[in-house]
Design an enzyme around this catalytic site. Structure first.
Site, PDB file in Angstrom:
ATOM      1  N   LYS A  66     -39.554 -26.072  -6.022  1.00  0.00           N
ATOM      2  CA  LYS A  66     -38.472 -26.192  -5.032  1.00  0.00           C
ATOM      3  C   LYS A  66     -37.486 -25.020  -5.041  1.00  0.00           C
ATOM      4  CE  LYS A  66     -38.464 -31.229  -4.563  1.00  0.00           C
ATOM      5  NZ  LYS A  66     -37.613 -32.433  -4.557  1.00  0.00           N
ATOM      6  N   ASP A 102     -34.153 -33.659   1.035  1.00  0.00           N
ATOM      7  CA  ASP A 102     -33.927 -34.621  -0.051  1.00  0.00           C
ATOM      8  C   ASP A 102     -32.538 -35.248   0.042  1.00  0.00           C
ATOM      9  OD1 ASP A 102     -36.369 -34.559  -1.397  1.00  0.00           O
ATOM     10  OD2 ASP A 102     -35.800 -32.821  -2.602  1.00  0.00           O
ATOM     11  N   GLY A 130     -30.782 -31.224 -10.217  1.00  0.00           N
ATOM     12  CA  GLY A 130     -31.179 -30.811  -8.871  1.00  0.00           C
ATOM     13  C   GLY A 130     -31.023 -31.893  -7.822  1.00  0.00           C
ATOM     14  N   VAL A 154     -20.246 -32.618 -19.503  1.00  0.00           N
ATOM     15  CA  VAL A 154     -19.214 -32.595 -18.457  1.00  0.00           C
ATOM     16  C   VAL A 154     -19.135 -31.228 -17.777  1.00  0.00           C
ATOM     17  CG1 VAL A 154     -16.762 -32.970 -17.942  1.00  0.00           C
ATOM     18  CG2 VAL A 154     -17.914 -34.413 -19.623  1.00  0.00           C
ATOM     19  N   LYS A 156     -21.459 -29.281 -16.944  1.00  0.00           N
ATOM     20  CA  LYS A 156     -22.481 -29.184 -15.891  1.00  0.00           C
ATOM     21  C   LYS A 156     -21.996 -29.892 -14.624  1.00  0.00           C
ATOM     22  CE  LYS A 156     -27.450 -29.188 -15.317  1.00  0.00           C
ATOM     23  NZ  LYS A 156     -28.716 -29.863 -15.559  1.00  0.00           N
ATOM     24  N   TYR A 221     -38.048 -44.975  -8.323  1.00  0.00           N
ATOM     25  CA  TYR A 221     -38.742 -46.136  -7.736  1.00  0.00           C
ATOM     26  C   TYR A 221     -39.881 -46.647  -8.608  1.00  0.00           C
ATOM     27  CZ  TYR A 221     -41.571 -42.343  -5.598  1.00  0.00           C
ATOM     28  OH  TYR A 221     -42.329 -41.217  -5.359  1.00  0.00           O
TER      29      TYR A 221
END
Length: 277
Positions: A66, A102, A130, A154, A156, A221
Site C-alpha cells: 500500500k 479504506d 496505517g 503515545v 506515535k 472481522y
C-alpha cells in the site's frame, strides 16, 4: 471486450475481493473479471508496469504494497497522499491514478449505523498505525472535529495527530488514560490487530463504562465479535465489526472503476457467508 480488474498482494490466496467483485459484475450483467495476483515485494515495479501494459482497468492493493505502490503511479489523489497509502488504482487515459478507499469506506460504514451526523460526535481511535491513519484523515476530511487517539506508544499517536492539516481537536492518550476516559466518547474505533484470531482473548481497552448510545466499531472481522465488541455489547453499545468497512471500501473502488453502484447488502451477505457466518 472483457474488462480486467484485480488485487495485488502477498499473500493473496485468502482475499475475498475476487468473490465479492465478480458476483457484483455478474449481478449487474457486466462483461468483466476480477483476479487475485500474487506479487512479491521485489517485483512490484515490474508487476505494475505489466498490469498497465495489459490494459487492466483498475486494481486494489493490499499488504504489503500500500505504501510502496505510490512510487509506481502516475498520479495520487490528495487524500491518499496525506494518508500515505494507496489501496485502489484506476487506469484512466493511459495513467494509473491512486486512491485510498479504506478510510472513507470505514466512514461510510460508520454512517450506515449512526442515526446522527458524525460531525457532532466525539470519537476515540484506538491505535496509530496505517488503518488508524486512513480513518483519522478520512473522518477529518468529512468534517469531524473531535478525534482523540490512544496508543500503547503515545508519541506515535502524537505523530498521527500532527500530520493532519485539517482543523481537528485531538488529544494523544495512553491506553490506560483512554480506559479511564471511555465514557466521554460517542464512538470508539478499534483499529489494531489486537483481538484478531487466534489471540481472541486480547483487547486493547477494557470496556467497563460507556455512555448511553455509544457506538463501538472494530475493523477486525475474524472473529465476527472480538472481545472489545462483546464487552461493549454487554454495556448496551451498538457494535460493528470490520465486514462493513471491507464491503464499503470495495464498493467505492467498484464505483470508481465502473461508474456503477453495486448492491451493498448483497456484497455484505456474500462476504458473511464466505467467512462462515
Amino acid at each position: 471486450m472483457k474488462q480486467l480488474y484485480g488485487v495485488i498482494g502477498n499473500p493473496i490466496g485468502h482475499s475475498l475481493s475476487p468473490v465479492m467483485h465478480n458476483d457484483a459484475f455478474e449481478h449487474l450483467n457486466m462483461d468483466a473479471h476480477y483476479h487475485a495476483f500474487l506479487v512479491k515485494e521485489e517485483v512490484l515495479g515490474e508487476a505494475v508496469r505489466g498490469l498497465k501494459a495489459l490494459g487492466i482497468s483498475g486494481f486494489n492493493v493490499t499488504t504489503p504494497h500500500k505504501v510502496a505502490i505510490m512510487d509506481y503511479l502516475d498520479e495520487i489523489d490528495p487524500l491518499a497522499k496525506q494518508i500515505g497509502a494507496v489501496n485502489t488504482v484506476v487506469h484512466k487515459d493511459g495513467k494509473l491514478i491512486g486512491y485510498n478507499t479504506d478510510g472513507i469506506g470505514f466512514v461510510k460504514a460508520l454512517q450506515s449505523i449512526s442515526s446522527e451526523p458524525l460531525q457532532e460526535k466525539r470519537i476515540l481511535l484506538l491505535g496509530a498505525g496505517g488503518a488508524s491513519r486512513a480513518i483519522y484523515f478520512s473522518l477529518a476530511d468529512v468534517g469531524v472535529k473531535e478525534i482523540d487517539v490512544a496508543n500503547r506508544t503515545v508519541d506515535k499517536a502524537k505523530e498521527l495527530i500532527t500530520a493532519c492539516t485539517a482543523t481537528v481537536h485531538s488529544v494523544a492518550l495512553s491506553l490506560e488514560e483512554a480506559t479511564e476516559e471511555q465514557e466521554n466518547y460517542d464512538i470508539i474505533i478499534q483499529t489494531t490487530t489486537i483481538g484478531m484470531h487466534p489471540r481472541v482473548e486480547h483487547t486493547p481497552l477494557q470496556i467497563s463504562s460507556l455512555k448511553k448510545g455509544t457506538i463501538v466499531s472494530d475493523i477486525i472481522y475474524n472473529p465476527f465479535e472480538t472481545k472489545i465488541l462483546c464487552e461493549a455489547k454487554e454495556q448496551g453499545a451498538m457494535i460493528q465489526n470490520g465486514i462493513d468497512m471491507f464491503v464499503y471500501q470495495g464498493a467505492l473502488a467498484f464505483e470508481m472503476w465502473t461508474g456503477r453502484t453495486p448492491n451493498i447488502e448483497r456484497m455484505k451477505q456474500l462476504v458473511i457467508r464466505k467467512l462462515g457466518g
